[in-house]
Design an enzyme around this catalytic site. Structure first.
Site, PDB file in Angstrom:
ATOM      1  N   ASP A 139      86.163  60.679  94.180  1.00  0.00           N
ATOM      2  CA  ASP A 139      85.754  59.644  95.113  1.00  0.00           C
ATOM      3  C   ASP A 139      86.184  59.967  96.543  1.00  0.00           C
ATOM      4  O   ASP A 139      87.337  60.340  96.789  1.00  0.00           O
ATOM      5  CB  ASP A 139      86.387  58.314  94.678  1.00  0.00           C
ATOM      6  CG  ASP A 139      86.049  57.165  95.600  1.00  0.00           C
ATOM      7  OD1 ASP A 139      84.868  56.772  95.637  1.00  0.00           O
ATOM      8  OD2 ASP A 139      86.961  56.664  96.285  1.00  0.00           O
TER       9      ASP A 139
ATOM     10  N   GLU B 231      82.252  63.154  96.295  1.00  0.00           N
ATOM     11  CA  GLU B 231      81.598  62.284  97.271  1.00  0.00           C
ATOM     12  C   GLU B 231      82.222  62.604  98.625  1.00  0.00           C
ATOM     13  O   GLU B 231      83.444  62.514  98.776  1.00  0.00           O
ATOM     14  CB  GLU B 231      81.807  60.814  96.932  1.00  0.00           C
ATOM     15  CG  GLU B 231      81.201  59.872  97.960  1.00  0.00           C
ATOM     16  CD  GLU B 231      81.705  58.442  97.836  1.00  0.00           C
ATOM     17  OE1 GLU B 231      80.956  57.519  98.210  1.00  0.00           O
ATOM     18  OE2 GLU B 231      82.843  58.237  97.376  1.00  0.00           O
TER      19      GLU B 231
ATOM     20  N   ASN C 282      77.482  46.704  96.911  1.00  0.00           N
ATOM     21  CA  ASN C 282      77.876  46.343  98.263  1.00  0.00           C
ATOM     22  C   ASN C 282      76.774  45.568  98.972  1.00  0.00           C
ATOM     23  O   ASN C 282      76.444  45.818 100.133  1.00  0.00           O
ATOM     24  CB  ASN C 282      78.285  47.590  99.049  1.00  0.00           C
ATOM     25  CG  ASN C 282      79.624  48.114  98.571  1.00  0.00           C
ATOM     26  OD1 ASN C 282      80.543  47.335  98.319  1.00  0.00           O
ATOM     27  ND2 ASN C 282      79.743  49.420  98.427  1.00  0.00           N
TER      28      ASN C 282
ATOM     29  N   ASP D 271      73.823  61.035  99.294  1.00  0.00           N
ATOM     30  CA  ASP D 271      73.380  59.711  99.733  1.00  0.00           C
ATOM     31  C   ASP D 271      72.203  59.783 100.690  1.00  0.00           C
ATOM     32  O   ASP D 271      71.507  58.786 100.888  1.00  0.00           O
ATOM     33  CB  ASP D 271      74.536  58.959 100.392  1.00  0.00           C
ATOM     34  CG  ASP D 271      75.510  58.380  99.381  1.00  0.00           C
ATOM     35  OD1 ASP D 271      75.174  58.337  98.179  1.00  0.00           O
ATOM     36  OD2 ASP D 271      76.617  57.972  99.790  1.00  0.00           O
TER      37      ASP D 271
END
Length: 571
Positions: free
Chosen positions: A254, A289, A381, A308
């Site tokens: 992460d 990420e 989110n 992303d």
């Protein structure tokens, strides 16, 4: 006594165990083992250790200057994060048959949250779903973080005991049984591991190891001092322990951009080298990420990175939303999609009105990009946790689903996406008291308001409802879910038979993209032994495009329909 820092409770054989903790601010440390106090010896640098007879299943705490605290490297807890910890001997689990692993090119990843993946929310219940996933063609699951956090419910990104599976999900052996069953079904298991911060509740490290942290915070908590060898040892031992003790197939790390060691992430590069040096009998895949869009980790031992750019450009193009991080893609989202189809990333260091970002990455294999149409982040989110299908409708979502699974990039689905789930996925957590709950509500509301979301109707993120409505199983419309599963099965069968062999043969160049009108593309991806061609309309027909000669898959008619796709594979 060695000065080398070690952490946790480790069986040494013949009934002897080593207990160790780094507590440089402590004056006195003792081990409480099943209630018996045992003095620990201080080593240079602030490490405390002892070797004593013990066995699996014993409770223990560290008494640090009179305060009894859990082991930050505990493999299990008797209850909450405040302790006591429990000794665990991973060598007692019977794995049965060996596991040769799978090459990365075969990966079709399903991201899942153990607590909401099934009504029961356990490793055991999740294991019961694995045969169905295998039958669809899913070849890897990526578990959202399972490291123990405060309370019963949460996403897992606020863990404080990095090596202990969250007890609401099951015991360490029940997690091992989940992994064993996945591998029996031919499914790899990747673990999302958070090393960039600890959660706000139940982290006792600052009290006896303030040197663990820096004065530069991350967006989610105190920054961690990765310059210190003791800190590096903590996370290195945690990662290697997960691999050795749970036979995992790899990690998703992460937000590695927040793992700051001041040496161009030397720690992460050395960790990758240490992992690849293990002799586990199967390949280990490392995914990260990194919002900076840099290729350097993928050039130094990491296999892939969450991409992303694909999601963000696609989301802006199809929903029109431009708030928050979507604003970067607001100028020309379909142009950005064309670049993502051709090169993988959108931002590769070229000038940008906001700020230049990234570096060229098109030289990497297509499997270095993990593409997703939605993840826990982009769904969760949001104030109401809507999935993409809720925002754009079923037909466009089916075309995007097919495109994702037929592109050469590594595809990742979010749990329920394989059957077209419309269930939301909300943010949820379980703070220990009302002050904590109030702080989460305030912080969550301020963050979502800042990026333009209306909070009307948003469930309390600290309440039970937010977690309960986030379960995609059982599907609300079984017949519709069955049709979606049929689509997923057909696409993944095609991918396994025709696309994976091309990926294994090797990429020979970037994608060739031709725009046909404002919202349609013809794409060609070349490989050593063939090519993939795709004709894709995402809101308007492909004006002036030529039909593919012999499509291997068709959904709608991209030359006539606003949303349609044709795919032709040679080789």
């Amino acid at each position: 006594m060695t000065a080398s820092p070690t952490w946790g409770a480790q069986p040494l054989g013949d009934g002897l165990w080593r207990f160790a903790i780094w507590a440089p601010a402590a004056r006195r440390v003792a081990l409480l083992l099943d209630g018996r106090e045992i003095a620990m010896e201080a080593a240079p640098g602030g490490s405390w250790q002892c070797r004593v007879p013990a066995r699996a299943g014993m409770s223990y705490l560290f008494r640090i200057d009179g305060r009894d605290l859990p082991d930050p490297a505990a493999r299990a807890q008797l209850g909450g994060v405040e302790g006591p910890s429990v000794t665990v001997d991973p060598g007692g689990f019977d794995w049965g048959a060996g596991w040769p692993g799978r090459p990365l090119e075969e990966a079709v990843i399903l991201e899942l949250h153990v607590g909401t993946f099934t009504p029961e929310g356990t490793f055991a219940a999740a294991a019961g779903r694995l045969p169905d996933l295998a039958a669809l063609g899913i070849t890897a699951v990526e578990l959202m973080p399972v490291s123990q956090f405060a309370g019963r419910r949460g996403w897992g990104y606020d863990g404080v005991l990095i090596r202990a599976p969250h007890p609401a999900y099951g015991t360490p052996d029940e997690m091992r049984a989940f992994v064993a069953e996945a591998q029996r079904q031919g499914i790899m298991v990747l673990l999302d591991l958070v090393m960039n911060h600890f959660g706000p509740f139940g982290n006792f490290l600052p009290g006896y190891a303030p040197q663990f942290f820096t004065d530069r915070p991350t967006p989610w908590g105190d920054g961690i001092d990765f310059n210190r060898p003791e800190v590096q040892a903590f996370f290195r031992e945690a990662a290697l322990g997960w691999l050795r003790e749970y036979r995992l197939d790899g990690f998703r790390f992460d937000a590695v951009h927040e793992i700051r060691d001041g040496q161009d992430q030397r720690f992460m590069r050395e960790l990758a080298a240490a992992i690849h040096a293990l002799d586990l009998g199967h390949p280990v895949h490392l995914i990260c990420e990194d919002e900076r869009n840099l290729p350097h980790l993928r050039e130094a031992g990491f296999d892939a990175e969450w991409n992303d750019d694909w999601h963000n450009a696609m989301h802006v193009a199809l929903t029109g939303e431009t708030q928050g991080y979507y604003s970067r893609f607001a100028r020309d989202p379909f142009g950005d999609l064309a670049r993502a189809l051709a090169r993988g990333q959108v931002d590769e260091g070229q000038p940008h009105p906001e700020e230049a970002r990234g570096a060229e990455a098109a030289h990497l294999p297509w499997t270095a990009f993990v593409n997703a149409n939605q993840t826990h982040d982009q769904i969760g989110n949001r104030a109401l946790g809507e999935r993409l299908i809720t925002l754009i409708g079923d037909a466009p979502a089916r075309v995007l689903h097919a495109a994702l699974l037929c592109m050469p990039f590594l595809p990742m689905l979010f749990m329920g996406e394989e059957e077209g789930s419309e269930a939301p996925f909300l943010f949820f957590c379980d703070p220990p008291d009302e002050a904590g709950r109030a702080a989460v509500r305030k912080g969550r509301g301020a963050e979502l308001t800042r990026i333009g979301y209306d909070l009307a109707g948003m469930p309390d993120p600290t309440g039970v409802e937010a977690m309960e409505v986030s379960r995609p199983d059982p599907p609300r419309d079984p017949e519709r879910a069955g049709a979606w599963r049929d689509l997923t099965r057909e696409l993944l069968d095609l991918r396994a038979r025709r696309i994976v062999p091309l990926l294994k043969s090797g990429k020979t160049g970037i994608g060739e993209v031709t725009r046909h009108g404002a919202r349609a593309f013809a794409v060609r991806w070349p490989f050593e032994t063939g090519e993939i061609r795709m004709l894709l309309s995402l809101g308007a027909p492909a004006t002036g495009a030529a039909a593919l000669a012999e499509p291997d898959f068709r959904l709608g008619d991209p030359m006539r329909d606003a949303f349609g796709l044709e795919v032709e594979i040679t080789g």
